[in-house]
Design an enzyme around this catalytic site. Structure first.
Site, PDB file in Angstrom:
ATOM      1  N   GLY A 438      58.322  68.390  83.100  1.00 23.57           N
ATOM      2  CA  GLY A 438      57.162  69.067  82.540  1.00 23.57           C
ATOM      3  C   GLY A 438      57.529  70.409  81.967  1.00 23.57           C
ATOM      4  O   GLY A 438      58.648  70.894  82.136  1.00 23.57           O
ATOM      5  N   VAL A 442      54.691  74.992  85.372  1.00 25.40           N
ATOM      6  CA  VAL A 442      53.622  74.120  85.884  1.00 25.40           C
ATOM      7  C   VAL A 442      53.778  73.839  87.368  1.00 25.40           C
ATOM      8  O   VAL A 442      52.951  73.134  87.954  1.00 25.40           O
ATOM      9  CB  VAL A 442      53.572  72.791  85.096  1.00 25.40           C
ATOM     10  CG1 VAL A 442      53.223  73.049  83.650  1.00 25.40           C
ATOM     11  CG2 VAL A 442      54.905  72.046  85.190  1.00 25.40           C
ATOM     12  N   THR A 445      59.251  73.462  90.717  1.00 24.30           N
ATOM     13  CA  THR A 445      60.069  73.929  91.835  1.00 24.30           C
ATOM     14  C   THR A 445      59.242  74.089  93.100  1.00 24.30           C
ATOM     15  O   THR A 445      59.652  73.663  94.194  1.00 24.30           O
ATOM     16  CB  THR A 445      60.738  75.267  91.473  1.00 24.30           C
ATOM     17  OG1 THR A 445      61.516  75.101  90.284  1.00 24.30           O
ATOM     18  CG2 THR A 445      61.639  75.737  92.600  1.00 24.30           C
ATOM     19  N   SER A 728      54.383  60.551  65.563  1.00 27.02           N
ATOM     20  CA  SER A 728      52.973  60.579  65.971  1.00 27.02           C
ATOM     21  C   SER A 728      52.055  61.240  64.950  1.00 27.02           C
ATOM     22  O   SER A 728      50.840  61.211  65.116  1.00 27.02           O
ATOM     23  CB  SER A 728      52.839  61.302  67.318  1.00 27.02           C
ATOM     24  OG  SER A 728      53.242  62.650  67.216  1.00 27.02           O
ATOM     25  N   LYS A 771      48.295  66.809  74.601  1.00 26.18           N
ATOM     26  CA  LYS A 771      47.593  66.884  73.322  1.00 26.18           C
ATOM     27  C   LYS A 771      46.096  67.091  73.519  1.00 26.18           C
ATOM     28  O   LYS A 771      45.456  67.852  72.766  1.00 26.18           O
ATOM     29  CB  LYS A 771      47.867  65.615  72.521  1.00 26.18           C
ATOM     30  CG  LYS A 771      49.330  65.476  72.077  1.00 26.18           C
ATOM     31  CD  LYS A 771      49.589  64.174  71.341  1.00 26.18           C
ATOM     32  CE  LYS A 771      51.050  64.076  70.906  1.00 26.18           C
ATOM     33  NZ  LYS A 771      51.344  62.803  70.207  1.00 26.18           N
TER      34      LYS A 771
END
Length: 822
Positions: A438, A442, A445, A728, A771
């Site tokens: 990621g 976020v 760890t 995309s 997204k």
């Protein structure tokens, strides 16, 4: 002839240098009718045939050397260069000649009855090193390379040596060469004596200098000078009424540089000569004092060290006799065995340890091998062989630990709980390797640390970002100085259990250098079929890593080699939406800040609008900043024709992606329209743009439009400095081209993502959560997604989906009515 083969023998007292002792000894030898020199009589094994060139008196014994004084006057003499230091009157000087031509010349001199030469200091003396075997030097036949003033010397002994001959000269009085007569085979010069200026040797100044020189020489004798024996002889036989002799021999007894000694030799005024000699003797005295000081300091240091060593050894023996202390080696071995008492060693490890202990007992503590063996045993006995901590596989406890440390991440927590539940069913978590992937910040760890706390295991983390040395993972071989095991063995030593949670951070950023590929080394480490017998280069015995729970972290998985990625169970972490960040700030960050700053709610009050401003404008991760760092990425309040809004995934989360297209020229010559793309697009995205252009042109032809056929179209994806790639943006590019060709703006607050094919099919893409978060952050209302991504949308939490309308499409024919308003 090249005179570089004249070798001035080292100045070795007592025979080789100062004149008093040498003269006295020569007088005794000559008076006794001796034919051979002192070197021959001292050692029968080195006896060589020699000839003394000493004329005899009529009727008997030889004339003492000190009494044979040649009459001063002009003379033609062979000039012999001196390369170490000048010779003084009254000094015996040995010189070794190695060149064959020069040796023959001196032998011919002997046979002709000639025994006198001139000794002159070379001007480069003290500036170069004249090796005995040097062949290539500048020729010293140039008389200008010799000082003008030297001494008249008489050859009193010529002895053959293994290479060349050794000449013994007795120096008489000062001479000065005035004219060069011949240069071959030896340098022949015309000389004249240097006349001493008349002076009253009983003058007060002369006597004062003489007495001071004698006094200084006595001080040198008391300090134990290098020339102690010569000084003793000189002080016993010195005649202070002969200051000429005192000045010359005083200078001889110093270790001054050749140029300073030459200045004494050239000085014709007695007072100035005595002054220069006194200066050299005083400098010698200061040098000896410094030398004595250095010697004293070294002796004191050595004495203290020896005294400490002896006292320490005595103390050890006393304590050993009284039973107060064991021998250091025995105590060390006892500690090693005590460490192993509660561990389960394999047969091979046990054998290696016993062999090393036996080796240690036979080594002396002062040997270097002793330290190597001791360090090796120290590591071997600190590895937790067979020591396992008990796992806590309680699902409810694990749920509590994860919720206490992290807000949200329900899908990630669910995956972790499933992982623990499977381990509870099997009875162990053996053989699992997790990969937390990621964007930065976020909680990858901290999530690994929470998993260790939930399982009740020790936790160890190390980063491999930029690591390019395999030895960091597998250790150094013991042959190297300072060798030590790799990070894995160090982790086991720190945790003292064989089943810790080991986090390998930044695994996608490993390097590769001349010392090997760490990623290849990890193939063995992270393979549950191989890591039960992992061999560290330093330990050189199998270490069981199969009980270790490996958790790796990465920002992107594309940079991880496929064989290594195949060994891991991937758990993806996405960024946080505003609601999650708001809850994190309220539940975690603000209480932590209040605790660190000792500010209560009355002192520090932060309301919800302030938090939302911080989240949206100042930081996208859980931290506070001083200035707005992030602004809205919407470039257009209302999008004009040719502008479409897409969604993209990055390593730092999702972003809005704008596609701009314009007509740049019309093809009046009948050529088919073309497409030009900019914005630092990758190969895949360029291909996607070509596919979108072909589809759009075919669609317009069916509608009776030739807008894309008759013009050159320029398509740009800002920002230009940011590399972009991937398929995309296919339906976004099609929408931009159709909007330009039809001159109609797209629906406002609309974003889309999906791959397009030549026939208009819309294929699924990745990064849906990121997204969607980016769309909410930009304030968009409608999002078009491929039908194959409907499952990804449904897995999102309700608060993430709230406020967005999503339409799923399988082909662009379904997209078209959604992008243009009626």
């Amino acid at each position: 002839m090249n005179l570089t083969r004249y070798i001035q023998a080292p100045w070795r007292p007592p025979f080789r240098s100062p004149g008093v002792e040498g003269v006295l000894r020569f007088e005794r030898w000559c008076s006794a009718g001796s034919v051979s020199g002192p070197d021959e009589s001292s050692n029968g094994n080195d006896r060589e045939t020699s000839t003394e060139i000493v004329p005899s008196k009529q009727g008997g014994g030889s004339t003492p050397v000190s009494q044979r004084k040649p009459k001063p006057g002009p003379a033609e003499l062979f000039a012999v260069p001196l390369f170490r230091r000048p010779s003084f009157p009254g000094v015996i000087a040995p010189i070794v000649v190695r060149e064959e031509a020069a040796c023959r010349a001196f032998v011919e001199m002997r046979d002709a009855g000639r025994s006198q030469c001139g000794l002159f200091l070379h001007k480069d003396a003290g500036l170069q090193t004249f090796a005995l075997n040097e062949e290539d030097h500048n020729s010293y036949q140039d008389p200008e390379q010799l000082h003008r003033t030297g001494v008249l010397a008489e050859i009193v002994r010529l002895a053959p040596r293994q290479k060349g001959v050794e000449l013994i000269f007795v120096c008489h009085h000062r001479i000065r060469w005035t004219e060069v007569l011949e240069k071959s085979p030896l340098l022949l010069v015309r000389t004249e004596p240097v006349l001493e200026e008349p002076v009253d040797i009983h003058a007060q100044q002369v006597r004062a200098y003489s007495l001071e020189i004698v006094q200084t020489l006595k001080e040198l004798l008391q300090l134990g000078s290098f020339y102690k024996e010569q000084l003793e002889l000189l002080l016993e036989s010195i005649d202070i009424n002969n200051p000429f002799h005192l000045a010359d021999l005083g200078a001889c007894l110093t270790t001054a540089n050749p140029q300073s000694l030459q200045e004494v030799l050239e000085e014709t005024q007695l007072v100035e000569r005595l002054s220069k000699t006194l200066t050299l003797v005083k400098a010698e005295l200061e040098t000896v004092k410094v030398q004595r000081k250095i010697n004293k300091e070294i002796e004191e240091s050595v004495s203290k060290a020896q005294r400490k060593f002896f006292l320490t050894e005595q103390l050890k023996n006393i304590k050993k006799e009284l039973g107060l202390e064991k021998d250091e080696k025995e105590d060390l071995i006892a500690r090693f065995r005590a460490r192993l008492s509660a561990k389960q060693l394999s047969e091979r490890v046990s054998t290696v340890i016993e062999d090393e202990i036996q080796k240690l007992t036979s080594l002396e503590p002062t040997s270097s091998e002793y330290n190597v063996t001791r360090d090796y045993l120290n590591w071997l006995t600190q590895v937790p062989w067979g020591v396992l901590s008990e796992d806590n596989l309680d699902i409810s406890r694990a749920q509590t630990c994860l919720d206490e440390d992290h807000f949200g991440l329900s899908d990630v927590k669910e995956r972790i709980l499933e992982f623990i539940a499977v381990g509870a069913t099997r009875g162990s978590l053996r053989g699992k390797i997790l990969l937390l992937s990621g964007p930065p910040g976020v909680g990858k760890t901290s999530l690994g640390r929470s998993i260790a706390r939930a399982l009740g295991r020790q936790f160890f983390r190390f980063s491999v970002g930029g690591l390019g040395d395999v030895a960091e993972m597998k250790g150094h071989r013991r042959t190297y100085v300072g060798a030590m095991p790799g990070k894995l063995v160090q982790a086991l030593k720190t945790c003292q259990v064989s089943n810790p949670v080991l986090m390998i951070d930044e695994i996608d950023k490993m390097g590769r250098g001349h010392t090997g590929d760490p990623a290849s080394a990890l193939l063995e480490i992270l393979d549950s079929e191989q890591n039960d017998a992992f061999v560290d280069h330093y330990l050189d015995v199998p270490v069981d890593l199969s009980h270790v729970l490996f958790i790796c972290t990465a920002n992107v998985t594309d940079a991880i080699p496929a064989p290594l990625l195949d060994r891991m169970e991937i758990i993806r972490l996405s960024g946080y939406v505003v609601e999650e960040k708001l809850a994190i700030a309220k539940s975690y960050l603000i209480p932590e800040v209040r605790k660190e700053t000792a500010m209560g709610e009355k002192v520090l009050a932060i309301n919800e609008p302030a938090l939302q401003t911080l989240i949206q404008d100042y930081c996208r991760e859980p931290e506070f900043a001083g200035k707005p760092s992030f602004l809205r990425q919407r470039l257009y309040a209302e999008t004009p024709p040719g502008i479409a809004t897409g969604l993209a995934w990055t390593a730092a989360g999702g972003v809005a992606l704008y596609v701009e297209s314009v007509f740049v020229s019309s093809n009046k010559d009948g050529k088919l329209g073309s497409l030009r793309v900019t914005g630092q697009l990758g190969d895949v995205m360029k291909e996607s743009a070509e596919i979108a252009f072909s589809y759009s042109r075919n669609y317009l032809r069916k509608q009776g439009s030739s807008a894309l056929d008759s013009s050159t179209t320029h398509l740009h994806v800002p920002e230009g400095a940011t590399p972009k790639d991937g398929p995309s943006a296919g339906i976004t590019i099609v929408s931009s081209l159709l909007s330009l060709a039809l001159d109609r703006p797209l629906r406002q607050n609309l974003a889309m993502t999906g791959e397009i094919t030549l026939t208009g099919k819309v294929l699924g893409v990745g990064g849906i959560r990121e997204k969607i978060i980016a769309a909410k952050r930009e304030g968009l209302k409608l999002v078009i997604l491929p039908t194959s991504n409907q499952k990804d949308w449904e897995e999102l939490p309700e608060y993430v989906r709230a406020g967005l309308t999503v339409q799923f499409c399988e082909s662009y024919e379904e997209v078209l009515p959604l992008v243009f308003e009626k």
